[in-house]
Scaffold this motif. Structure first.
Motif, PDB file in Angstrom:
ATOM      1  N   TYR A   4      21.496  92.120 104.715  1.00  0.00           N
ATOM      2  CA  TYR A   4      21.233  90.693 104.887  1.00  0.00           C
ATOM      3  C   TYR A   4      22.561  89.940 104.885  1.00  0.00           C
ATOM      4  O   TYR A   4      23.512  90.365 104.239  1.00  0.00           O
ATOM      5  N   THR A   6      24.698  86.129 104.428  1.00  0.00           N
ATOM      6  CA  THR A   6      24.632  84.943 103.582  1.00  0.00           C
ATOM      7  C   THR A   6      25.562  83.847 104.099  1.00  0.00           C
ATOM      8  O   THR A   6      26.296  84.041 105.066  1.00  0.00           O
ATOM      9  N   ASP A   7      25.526  82.730 103.410  1.00  0.00           N
ATOM     10  CA  ASP A   7      26.421  81.609 103.676  1.00  0.00           C
ATOM     11  C   ASP A   7      27.870  82.105 103.704  1.00  0.00           C
ATOM     12  O   ASP A   7      28.230  82.986 102.924  1.00  0.00           O
ATOM     13  N   LYS A  31      19.122  83.769  97.117  1.00  0.00           N
ATOM     14  CA  LYS A  31      20.564  84.018  97.123  1.00  0.00           C
ATOM     15  C   LYS A  31      20.879  85.491  96.903  1.00  0.00           C
ATOM     16  O   LYS A  31      20.107  86.213  96.268  1.00  0.00           O
ATOM     17  N   LYS A  35      25.193  83.375  96.922  1.00  0.00           N
ATOM     18  CA  LYS A  35      25.264  82.719  98.232  1.00  0.00           C
ATOM     19  C   LYS A  35      23.884  82.725  98.884  1.00  0.00           C
ATOM     20  O   LYS A  35      23.162  83.717  98.827  1.00  0.00           O
ATOM     21  N   GLU A  37      20.894  83.097 101.393  1.00  0.00           N
ATOM     22  CA  GLU A  37      20.587  84.029 102.478  1.00  0.00           C
ATOM     23  C   GLU A  37      20.336  83.258 103.767  1.00  0.00           C
ATOM     24  O   GLU A  37      19.698  82.216 103.764  1.00  0.00           O
ATOM     25  N   GLU A  82      14.709  86.640 107.992  1.00  0.00           N
ATOM     26  CA  GLU A  82      16.067  86.734 107.461  1.00  0.00           C
ATOM     27  C   GLU A  82      17.003  87.356 108.496  1.00  0.00           C
ATOM     28  O   GLU A  82      16.591  88.210 109.282  1.00  0.00           O
ATOM     29  N   SER A 102      30.313  90.366 106.913  1.00  0.00           N
ATOM     30  CA  SER A 102      29.405  89.734 105.965  1.00  0.00           C
ATOM     31  C   SER A 102      30.186  89.186 104.785  1.00  0.00           C
ATOM     32  O   SER A 102      31.240  89.704 104.423  1.00  0.00           O
ATOM     33  N   GLN A 104      29.078  89.300 101.826  1.00  0.00           N
ATOM     34  CA  GLN A 104      28.713  90.082 100.646  1.00  0.00           C
ATOM     35  C   GLN A 104      29.743  91.186 100.379  1.00  0.00           C
ATOM     36  O   GLN A 104      30.427  91.630 101.276  1.00  0.00           O
TER      37      GLN A 104
END
Length: 109
Positions: A4, A6-7, A31, A35, A37, A82, A102, A104
């Motif tokens: 996934y 994120t911001d 989140k 952050k 999703e 998502e 990403s 993450q």
């Protein structure tokens, strides 16, 4: 395996000169590592997706014109699918927006 996003995830357009980061505004509570999703609704020009520098199609500022995110997750947040690190979004000008990196921190097992 897809992850996934994120911001602040870095995006690129294959017709743009530079990268930009995604700003998540489609939801405010799911989140990962603090952050938000991203969902398929995070596609508004200048709000979610900033310009990509000079566009090779228009030969001017590469203001995104996203149509629809593809390769989304089967999972949803409030009815919105998502986004994944392999999700792409067609631009109506002719480019394809994709994930560069990403936000993450992934741990390899």
């Amino acid at each position: 395996m897809s992850q996934y996003i994120t911001d602040t995830t870095q995006l690129k357009c294959d017709k743009g000169a530079s990268q930009t980061s995604l700003t998540v505004t489609s939801q405010s509570f799911m989140k990962i590592e603090g952050k938000l999703e991203a969902t398929e609704e995070d596609k508004q020009p200048n709000s979610n997706i900033k310009p990509f520098g000079v566009c090779s199609v228009l030969r001017s500022s590469c203001t995104p014109s996203p149509v629809k995110w593809d390769n989304t997750s089967d999972f949803e947040i409030e009815g919105k699918k998502e986004l994944l690190d392999n999700s792409t979004c067609q631009c109506s000008v002719g480019g394809k927006i994709s994930v560069v990196k990403s936000a993450q921190n992934f741990v390899e097992e």
